[in-house]
Write an enzyme that holds these catalytic residues in place. Structure first.
Site, PDB file in Angstrom:
ATOM      1  CE  LYS A 202      -3.343   2.812   2.810  1.00  0.00           C
ATOM      2  NZ  LYS A 202      -4.402   2.812   3.796  1.00  0.00           N
ATOM      3  CD  GLU A 240       5.794  -3.781   3.795  1.00  0.00           C
ATOM      4  OE1 GLU A 240       5.348  -4.505   4.394  1.00  0.00           O
ATOM      5  OE2 GLU A 240       6.528  -2.321   4.369  1.00  0.00           O
ATOM      6  CE  LYS A 255      -5.996   1.708  -0.575  1.00  0.00           C
ATOM      7  NZ  LYS A 255      -6.507   2.105   1.145  1.00  0.00           N
ATOM      8  CB  SER A 281     -11.126   7.355  -3.050  1.00  0.00           C
ATOM      9  OG  SER A 281     -10.174   7.474  -2.897  1.00  0.00           O
ATOM     10  CE1 TYR A 320     -14.660   3.715  -3.163  1.00  0.00           C
ATOM     11  CE2 TYR A 320     -13.137   4.190  -3.736  1.00  0.00           C
ATOM     12  CZ  TYR A 320     -14.113   3.444  -2.577  1.00  0.00           C
ATOM     13  OH  TYR A 320     -12.620   3.488  -1.808  1.00  0.00           O
TER      14      TYR A 320
HETATM   15  C1  PBG Z   1      -7.434   3.497   5.467  1.00  0.00           C
HETATM   16  C2  PBG Z   1      -7.641   3.317   4.023  1.00  0.00           C
HETATM   17  C3  PBG Z   1      -7.577   4.205   3.442  1.00  0.00           C
HETATM   18  C4  PBG Z   1      -8.054   3.878   1.757  1.00  0.00           C
HETATM   19  C5  PBG Z   1      -8.313   2.932   2.008  1.00  0.00           C
HETATM   20  N1  PBG Z   1      -7.974   1.918   3.837  1.00  0.00           N
HETATM   21  C6  PBG Z   1      -6.952   5.922   3.186  1.00  0.00           C
HETATM   22  C7  PBG Z   1      -5.640   5.732   3.260  1.00  0.00           C
HETATM   23  O1  PBG Z   1      -4.856   5.260   4.202  1.00  0.00           O
HETATM   24  O2  PBG Z   1      -5.384   7.318   3.449  1.00  0.00           O
HETATM   25  C8  PBG Z   1      -8.099   3.848   0.478  1.00  0.00           C
HETATM   26  C9  PBG Z   1      -9.021   3.526   0.227  1.00  0.00           C
HETATM   27  C10 PBG Z   1      -9.500   4.854  -0.828  1.00  0.00           C
HETATM   28  O3  PBG Z   1      -8.654   5.769  -1.272  1.00  0.00           O
HETATM   29  O4  PBG Z   1     -10.352   4.797  -1.619  1.00  0.00           O
HETATM   30  N2  PBG Z   1      -6.274   3.420   6.395  1.00  0.00           N
END
Ligand code: PBG
Length: 331
Positions: A202, A240, A255, A281, A320
């Site tokens: 991530k 990781e 991600k 998002s 989404y």
């Molecule tokens: C929480 C989390 C996040 C997202 C998923 N879980 C935000 C972040 O890490 O700041 C992002 C998902 C998205 O942007 O659609 N840790």
């Protein structure tokens, strides 16, 4: 390699592209509703769903509206939901994340009793939506996210989510050792059969911007770059992933998706567990904004980006657009 035997000038590759049916027959990558998982936000203390400005078409749900959305998702044939909760009260340790009557745990209970095992109910496990400072873990007085005390919190949250009826626990906080801590807690609590889907690779990405409006979890100071991965690094993603698998992860996630297709491909090449990708998002917002201006064809962009993520090697995609894409694929 361009000539087509006795038909000079007619490229060999074109023979298999001449009709929609031929293209469908020869498509190497397939996208189906079953590949898709819908992220949903449930907010405590609201009496009707609230639109999220930066994610047109996505809402913060009430407990009632999320149940309706879940039925629609099942109807559309997607495989699962991943739940995010926004509590009415936040505190330094994110107490509402593991409260039995906390917003996400109530939603999990309701959905599990409504739907049984019809959809895979995934619980995102993180503290950023629940802490008043907006970080993914507990912080020291100096304002640094404190790894090991955070693991104790994650263990408690995992148990609460398991008790509430989650089918999959998906830790997204990027603390070192989080998978092992959660696995130990689940096994100790009698949930040895519950899988962990680790957000293994991530990245600290600008593409989470709209999510922070949706989940109301923006850090109040600093950023997440001391725990999330640095975008230039690729080999580190493999480390990781390897680490999370060694700690007992059953499946892994990359991600964001679109800017990290190379990472998806390398991870998928390397491991023999399911690899999911999260179309986040900001990826959603970019396409929606461009489409709203008439600059890209919205439906084609949805299907093309999802296909690209599958082509890179993801076996499933969190998006989404999951329900809408499923409907597009069926018509
Ligand atoms: C929480 C989390 C996040 C997202 C998923 N879980 C935000 C972040 O890490 O700041 C992002 C998902 C998205 O942007 O659609 N840790």
């Amino acid at each position: 390699m361009t000539s087509g035997g006795s038909h000079p000038g007619f490229a060999r590759g074109r023979r298999l592209r001449s009709t929609p049916a031929l293209r469908r027959l020869t498509a190497q990558t397939r996208l189906s509703p079953a590949d898709l998982v819908l992220p949903v936000f449930v907010k405590e203390g609201i009496d009707s769903p609230r639109p999220i400005t930066s994610m047109p078409g996505v809402v913060q749900h009430t407990q009632d509206s999320v149940r309706k959305a879940a039925h629609e998702a099942a109807e559309a044939g997607i495989s699962g939901l991943i739940l995010f909760g926004i509590p009415a009260d936040k505190d330094p340790v994110g107490s509402q994340a593991d409260a039995a009557d906390g917003v996400v745990n109530v939603a999990l209970q309701q959905l599990r009793s409504d739907l049984g095992d019809e959809l895979v109910l995934m619980a995102d496990l993180c503290l950023c939506e629940y802490t008043d400072h907006g970080h993914c873990g507990v912080v020291t007085p100096a304002g640094v996210v404190d790894n090991d005390p955070t693991l104790d919190r994650y263990a408690a949250v995992a148990l609460a989510q398991a008790q509430a009826g989650a089918h999959v626990i998906a830790p997204s906080g990027m603390m070192d050792g989080q998978v092992a801590a959660i696995r130990r807690a689940l096994d100790g609590g009698g949930y040895g059969e519950l899988p962990v889907l680790a957000y293994a690779a991530k990245y600290a990405s600008c593409f989470y911007g709209p999510f922070r409006e949706a989940a109301e979890g923006a850090p109040q100071f600093g950023d997440r770059s001391t725990y999330q991965m640095d975008p230039p690094n690729a080999d580190e993603a493999l480390r990781e992933v390897e680490q999370d698998l060694a700690e007992g992860a059953d499946a892994v996630m990359v991600k964001p998706a679109l800017a990290y297709l190379d990472i998806i491909a390398r991870v998928a090449d390397e491991v023999r567990v399911p690899v999911s990708a999260y179309q986040v998002s900001g990826e959603y917002a970019m396409v929606e904004a461009a489409a709203a201006n008439g600059w890209v064809d919205r439906e084609r962009a949805i299907l093309e980006t999802l296909t690209a993520i599958r082509r890179a090697g993801a076996s499933s995609v969190l998006t989404y657009w999951a329900v809408e894409a499923a409907r597009l694929l069926r018509r």
